[in-house]
Structure formats: structure tokens, C-alpha cells
Scaffold this motif. Structure first.
Motif, mmCIF file in Angstrom:
data_model
loop_
_atom_site.group_PDB
_atom_site.id
_atom_site.type_symbol
_atom_site.label_atom_id
_atom_site.label_comp_id
_atom_site.label_asym_id
_atom_site.label_seq_id
_atom_site.Cartn_x
_atom_site.Cartn_y
_atom_site.Cartn_z
ATOM 1 N N ILE B 2 0.598 -1.000 0.019
ATOM 2 C CA ILE B 2 0.148 0.073 -0.013
ATOM 3 C C ILE B 2 0.867 1.178 0.115
ATOM 4 C CG2 ILE B 2 -0.335 -0.217 2.555
ATOM 5 C CD1 ILE B 2 -2.686 1.361 0.058
ATOM 6 N N GLY B 6 1.097 4.561 -2.551
ATOM 7 C CA GLY B 6 1.097 5.894 -2.260
ATOM 8 C C GLY B 6 2.091 6.566 -2.850
ATOM 9 N N GLY B 10 1.842 9.531 -5.268
ATOM 10 C CA GLY B 10 2.498 10.888 -5.028
ATOM 11 C C GLY B 10 3.352 11.419 -6.274
ATOM 12 N N LEU B 41 -2.543 26.054 -3.249
ATOM 13 C CA LEU B 41 -1.780 24.798 -3.144
ATOM 14 C C LEU B 41 -0.427 24.890 -2.406
ATOM 15 C CD1 LEU B 41 -1.980 23.781 -7.073
ATOM 16 C CD2 LEU B 41 -2.930 22.523 -5.187
ATOM 17 N N SER B 44 -1.676 24.596 1.306
ATOM 18 C CA SER B 44 -2.350 23.249 1.533
ATOM 19 C C SER B 44 -1.121 22.361 1.420
ATOM 20 C CB SER B 44 -3.540 22.683 0.406
ATOM 21 O OG SER B 44 -3.118 22.695 -0.622
ATOM 22 N N LEU B 47 0.405 22.298 4.791
ATOM 23 C CA LEU B 47 -0.418 21.423 5.952
ATOM 24 C C LEU B 47 -0.400 20.128 5.723
ATOM 25 C CD1 LEU B 47 -3.555 23.860 6.093
ATOM 26 C CD2 LEU B 47 -1.716 23.963 7.422
ATOM 27 N N TRP B 48 -0.300 19.562 4.469
ATOM 28 C CA TRP B 48 -0.392 18.208 4.402
ATOM 29 C C TRP B 48 0.912 17.793 4.799
ATOM 30 C CZ3 TRP B 48 -4.166 15.135 3.942
ATOM 31 C CH2 TRP B 48 -5.245 15.146 3.196
ATOM 32 N N LEU B 50 2.899 18.878 7.109
ATOM 33 C CA LEU B 50 2.462 18.577 8.864
ATOM 34 C C LEU B 50 1.783 17.266 8.963
ATOM 35 C CD1 LEU B 50 1.856 22.052 9.834
ATOM 36 C CD2 LEU B 50 3.812 21.120 10.121
ATOM 37 N N TYR B 51 0.693 17.148 8.399
ATOM 38 C CA TYR B 51 -0.327 15.994 8.495
ATOM 39 C C TYR B 51 0.596 14.546 8.256
ATOM 40 C CZ TYR B 51 -4.299 12.905 7.709
ATOM 41 O OH TYR B 51 -5.159 11.864 7.716
ATOM 42 N N VAL B 54 3.335 13.994 11.098
ATOM 43 C CA VAL B 54 2.589 13.613 12.356
ATOM 44 C C VAL B 54 2.288 12.127 12.365
ATOM 45 C CG1 VAL B 54 0.759 13.876 13.929
ATOM 46 C CG2 VAL B 54 1.912 15.947 13.106
ATOM 47 N N ARG B 55 1.575 11.803 11.203
ATOM 48 C CA ARG B 55 1.082 10.457 10.859
ATOM 49 C C ARG B 55 2.174 9.326 10.379
ATOM 50 N NH1 ARG B 55 -4.765 9.190 9.812
ATOM 51 N NH2 ARG B 55 -3.753 7.540 8.720
ATOM 52 N N ASP B 57 3.303 9.346 7.668
ATOM 53 C CA ASP B 57 2.757 8.809 6.336
ATOM 54 C C ASP B 57 3.908 9.223 5.260
ATOM 55 O OD1 ASP B 57 1.458 8.359 4.204
ATOM 56 O OD2 ASP B 57 -0.485 8.729 4.972
ATOM 57 N N PRO B 59 4.784 8.368 2.142
ATOM 58 C CA PRO B 59 4.095 8.892 0.594
ATOM 59 C C PRO B 59 3.639 10.256 0.806
ATOM 60 C CG PRO B 59 3.519 6.561 1.131
ATOM 61 C CD PRO B 59 4.172 7.142 2.410
ATOM 62 N N VAL B 60 2.910 10.702 1.972
ATOM 63 C CA VAL B 60 2.363 11.849 1.961
ATOM 64 C C VAL B 60 3.367 12.967 2.159
ATOM 65 C CG1 VAL B 60 0.890 13.370 3.250
ATOM 66 C CG2 VAL B 60 -0.117 11.132 2.617
ATOM 67 N N THR B 63 5.494 13.586 -1.233
ATOM 68 C CA THR B 63 4.687 13.998 -2.156
ATOM 69 C C THR B 63 4.478 15.547 -1.950
ATOM 70 O OG1 THR B 63 3.165 12.281 -2.513
ATOM 71 C CG2 THR B 63 2.057 14.176 -3.300
#
Lengths: 82, 82
Positions: B2, B6, B10, B41, B44, B47-48, B50-51, B54-55, B57, B59-60, B63
Motif C-alpha cells: 500500500i 502511495g 505521489g 496549493l 495546503s 499543511l499536508w 505537517l499531517y 505527524v502520522r 505517512d 508517501p504523503v 509528495t
């Protein structure tokens, strides 16, 4: 809390395409828009949607439902308006 | 597996901005590009990022490092080239 950050980031991501959609339908000119860009954004939106669904990452899912919709509209406009 | 999905999603997301960057620097015209779109863009993307951090993640995270870079370049081009 972190999910809230994700939803805010997602709303801004999707929201970022609204000025472009408005401009495109107002001017009906798309010469400076890249077909390749929007074709890839629709494709990657579908893949992120799958990624979010498998991971139960709802900010990612919600964001990419919006992304596929708006980038699909812009891709159609590029083909239609020239 | 998975995670691979991602990273592919990305790469396509970031890659989708490359034709727009190429077109913009080739034509040096940005009339049909929306300033608001690229400003949102960049925001955002931060913000992504940071998200994703924290997670944990990745791939996020990867990207959105790419997103902030390329959308920042396009925003600067919009201001510079008109």
C-alpha cells in the motif's frame, strides 16, 4: 485533532482548484493550461483515493473525491474550449 | 504494497505539475493561470506536509515536499511573468 488538520489541508487542496475552474469558465480560454497536468492529476487522484480507502484515511479520501471531480472538469474544459 | 501505491500516486501528483512548469517557462505566459489556485496549493501543501509528518505517512510527506516546491515555482512565475 490531526484528522482536523487533514480535513483543513484537504479543503484547501480542493478549494485551490475553484479559482481555476471559475477563471476557465469565465474566459473560456485554456491555452496556457497543460493537458498533461490535468490528465495526471485525475489519474493520481484516483490512486490517492484507493490509498486513502485502504488506509481508512478519511481526509485523504474526501480530498481525492473532490480532486478527481474538479480536475476532471478542467480536463474536459481543456478539450472543449481549446 | 500500500506504501508503494502511495509513492506511485505521489510521483504522479508531483509529476502532474511538471508539464505546467515546462509550459510556463517555455511560453513565459501565465495569463490563464490562477494566482489564487497556486497560492492555495502552496498553503495546503505545507499543511499536508505537517499531517504526513505527524502520522509518519511517508508517501504523503514526500509528495508534499515536491508539491510545495513546484507550486511555489509556479506562483513565483505568475507574479514574475504576468
Amino acid at each position: 485533532m490531526i484528522r482536523l488538520l487533514g480535513f483543513i489541508a484537504g479543503a484547501l487542496t480542493v478549494g485551490s482548484f475553484i479559482p481555476q475552474v471559475v477563471r476557465t469558465f469565465r474566459t473560456r480560454h485554456t491555452r496556457d493550461l497543460s493537458f498533461g497536468m490535468f490528465a495526471l492529476l485525475v489519474t493520481s487522484g484516483v490512486l490517492w483515493l484507493l490509498y486513502g480507502l485502504v488506509r481508512h484515511d478519511w481526509p485523504v479520501v474526501a480530498t481525492n473525491v473532490g480532486m478527481v471531480t474538479l480536475t476532471g472538469i478542467l480536463l474536459a474544459a481543456k478539450v472543449r474550449f481549446k
